[in-house]
Design a protein around this motif. Structure first.
Motif, PDB file in Angstrom:
ATOM      1  N   ILE A  34    -160.876 -79.504  -6.579  1.00 49.96           N
ATOM      2  CA  ILE A  34    -159.447 -79.655  -6.834  1.00 49.96           C
ATOM      3  C   ILE A  34    -158.708 -78.913  -5.731  1.00 49.96           C
ATOM      4  O   ILE A  34    -158.725 -77.685  -5.681  1.00 49.96           O
ATOM      5  CB  ILE A  34    -159.041 -79.090  -8.210  1.00 49.96           C
ATOM      6  CG1 ILE A  34    -159.831 -79.772  -9.329  1.00 49.96           C
ATOM      7  CG2 ILE A  34    -157.542 -79.277  -8.443  1.00 49.96           C
ATOM      8  CD1 ILE A  34    -159.548 -79.209 -10.707  1.00 49.96           C
ATOM      9  N   PHE A  35    -158.093 -79.664  -4.842  1.00 55.40           N
ATOM     10  CA  PHE A  35    -157.430 -79.052  -3.699  1.00 55.40           C
ATOM     11  C   PHE A  35    -156.018 -78.618  -4.064  1.00 55.40           C
ATOM     12  O   PHE A  35    -155.298 -79.322  -4.770  1.00 55.40           O
ATOM     13  CB  PHE A  35    -157.395 -80.021  -2.520  1.00 55.40           C
ATOM     14  CG  PHE A  35    -158.762 -80.362  -1.997  1.00 55.40           C
ATOM     15  CD1 PHE A  35    -159.525 -79.407  -1.354  1.00 55.40           C
ATOM     16  CD2 PHE A  35    -159.292 -81.626  -2.178  1.00 55.40           C
ATOM     17  CE1 PHE A  35    -160.790 -79.706  -0.882  1.00 55.40           C
ATOM     18  CE2 PHE A  35    -160.553 -81.942  -1.709  1.00 55.40           C
ATOM     19  CZ  PHE A  35    -161.307 -80.979  -1.063  1.00 55.40           C
ATOM     20  N   ARG A  36    -155.622 -77.473  -3.544  1.00 58.80           N
ATOM     21  CA  ARG A  36    -154.299 -76.924  -3.807  1.00 58.80           C
ATOM     22  C   ARG A  36    -153.210 -77.688  -3.066  1.00 58.80           C
ATOM     23  O   ARG A  36    -152.069 -77.792  -3.541  1.00 58.80           O
ATOM     24  CB  ARG A  36    -154.288 -75.444  -3.389  1.00 58.80           C
ATOM     25  CG  ARG A  36    -152.988 -74.704  -3.595  1.00 58.80           C
ATOM     26  CD  ARG A  36    -153.082 -73.289  -3.055  1.00 58.80           C
ATOM     27  NE  ARG A  36    -153.568 -73.273  -1.685  1.00 58.80           N
ATOM     28  CZ  ARG A  36    -152.816 -73.558  -0.620  1.00 58.80           C
ATOM     29  NH1 ARG A  36    -151.539 -73.866  -0.767  1.00 58.80           N
ATOM     30  NH2 ARG A  36    -153.335 -73.531   0.595  1.00 58.80           N
ATOM     31  N   SER A  37    -153.544 -78.238  -1.895  1.00 60.30           N
ATOM     32  CA  SER A  37    -152.552 -78.899  -1.046  1.00 60.30           C
ATOM     33  C   SER A  37    -153.265 -79.795  -0.047  1.00 60.30           C
ATOM     34  O   SER A  37    -154.491 -79.732   0.102  1.00 60.30           O
ATOM     35  CB  SER A  37    -151.720 -77.854  -0.286  1.00 60.30           C
ATOM     36  OG  SER A  37    -152.556 -77.124   0.608  1.00 60.30           O
ATOM     37  N   CYS A  58    -164.456 -74.854  -4.042  1.00 61.69           N
ATOM     38  CA  CYS A  58    -163.008 -74.732  -4.226  1.00 61.69           C
ATOM     39  C   CYS A  58    -162.688 -73.643  -5.244  1.00 61.69           C
ATOM     40  O   CYS A  58    -163.410 -73.471  -6.233  1.00 61.69           O
ATOM     41  CB  CYS A  58    -162.424 -76.048  -4.740  1.00 61.69           C
ATOM     42  SG  CYS A  58    -162.032 -77.255  -3.465  1.00 61.69           S
ATOM     43  N   ALA A  59    -161.576 -72.952  -5.010  1.00 59.17           N
ATOM     44  CA  ALA A  59    -161.017 -71.997  -5.974  1.00 59.17           C
ATOM     45  C   ALA A  59    -162.080 -71.080  -6.572  1.00 59.17           C
ATOM     46  O   ALA A  59    -162.359 -71.130  -7.773  1.00 59.17           O
ATOM     47  CB  ALA A  59    -160.271 -72.745  -7.082  1.00 59.17           C
ATOM     48  N   TYR A  70    -155.970 -62.782  -6.967  1.00 59.52           N
ATOM     49  CA  TYR A  70    -155.640 -63.826  -5.994  1.00 59.52           C
ATOM     50  C   TYR A  70    -156.835 -64.742  -5.789  1.00 59.52           C
ATOM     51  O   TYR A  70    -157.946 -64.278  -5.515  1.00 59.52           O
ATOM     52  CB  TYR A  70    -155.247 -63.172  -4.668  1.00 59.52           C
ATOM     53  CG  TYR A  70    -154.902 -64.135  -3.555  1.00 59.52           C
ATOM     54  CD1 TYR A  70    -153.617 -64.637  -3.421  1.00 59.52           C
ATOM     55  CD2 TYR A  70    -155.872 -64.532  -2.633  1.00 59.52           C
ATOM     56  CE1 TYR A  70    -153.296 -65.511  -2.395  1.00 59.52           C
ATOM     57  CE2 TYR A  70    -155.557 -65.406  -1.605  1.00 59.52           C
ATOM     58  CZ  TYR A  70    -154.270 -65.889  -1.488  1.00 59.52           C
ATOM     59  OH  TYR A  70    -153.961 -66.759  -0.475  1.00 59.52           O
ATOM     60  N   ILE A  71    -156.612 -66.053  -5.924  1.00 58.64           N
ATOM     61  CA  ILE A  71    -157.682 -67.031  -5.747  1.00 58.64           C
ATOM     62  C   ILE A  71    -157.551 -67.696  -4.384  1.00 58.64           C
ATOM     63  O   ILE A  71    -156.542 -68.346  -4.090  1.00 58.64           O
ATOM     64  CB  ILE A  71    -157.656 -68.101  -6.854  1.00 58.64           C
ATOM     65  CG1 ILE A  71    -157.852 -67.443  -8.215  1.00 58.64           C
ATOM     66  CG2 ILE A  71    -158.750 -69.136  -6.616  1.00 58.64           C
ATOM     67  CD1 ILE A  71    -157.828 -68.417  -9.373  1.00 58.64           C
TER      68      ILE A  71
END
Length: 204
Positions: A34-37, A58-59, A70-71
């Protein structure tokens, strides 16, 4: 991605974006993707074509900082087993990089924040995105043997010359799959992939 205290004793998590970012396929990822951006998606493309990278997640678990959890965007493992927490270049307004580096070092990890030039300069990102869209393809055995035999005989071939070797697999998909699979290589930095791009066999 961050965890922050909302003042009521709870922990608030800013969710990663749920919308898919192009390209959809990945090569070296483990776990949920799951990409943040789009920026983090672009970095993942570069990780997938980096021969020094073994895998990425990811994450990963959050870093414990002085004022927040902070992730990072990724936890990357290289071929020598060294692990590095990484953030994409669109997180320049995040926590101080020195604090992140120190927090990572406290749990025996490294930290890196990509900069814009490292991602977008040259042709590597565009070429990697073109290739990664074929990450779920598999080249038929006959096609793979034909192309490797031709490269053994000729040393190098152009992309255009390679395409005739593919009789069972879609030619571009088969060629891209063999590049991603580590059977053959091209220069991703010199120019956009085209008919004249030189293809070489990787000899282990």
């Amino acid at each position: 991605m961050r965890f922050s205290n909302n003042g009521a004793g709870d922990t608030h998590r800013e969710p990663a974006a749920q919308n898919p970012f192009f390209p959809l396929a990945t090569l070296k990822s483990f776990g949920a993707v799951i990409f943040r951006s789009q920026a983090s998606r672009d970095v993942a493309c570069l990780l997938d074509v980096d021969v020094a990278v073994s895998s990425w997640v990811c994450a990963p678990k959050p870093l414990v900082l002085a004022s927040e959890h902070y992730i990072c965007d990724f936890l990357v493992t290289d071929v020598e087993g060294v692990q590095t927490l990484m953030d994409a270049h669109d997180r320049q307004d995040g926590p101080d990089q020195k604090e992140l580096t120190a927090a990572a070092a406290s749990i025996n990890l490294r930290y890196r924040r990509w900069d814009h030039a490292a991602v977008h300069s040259g042709f590597r990102l565009r070429n990697s995105k073109d290739l990664i869209r074929y990450a779920n393809y598999t080249t038929a055995l006959g096609d793979r043997v034909r192309l490797l035999a031709a490269l053994n005989e000729n040393g190098t071939l152009s992309v255009a010359e390679c395409l005739s070797a593919f009789q069972e697999t879609k030619p571009i998909a088969g060629l891209a799959s063999m590049i991603l699979g580590g059977f053959i290589e091209i220069d991703l930095d010199e120019a956009l992939i085209g008919p004249e791009t030189k293809v070489r066999r990787i000899v282990c």
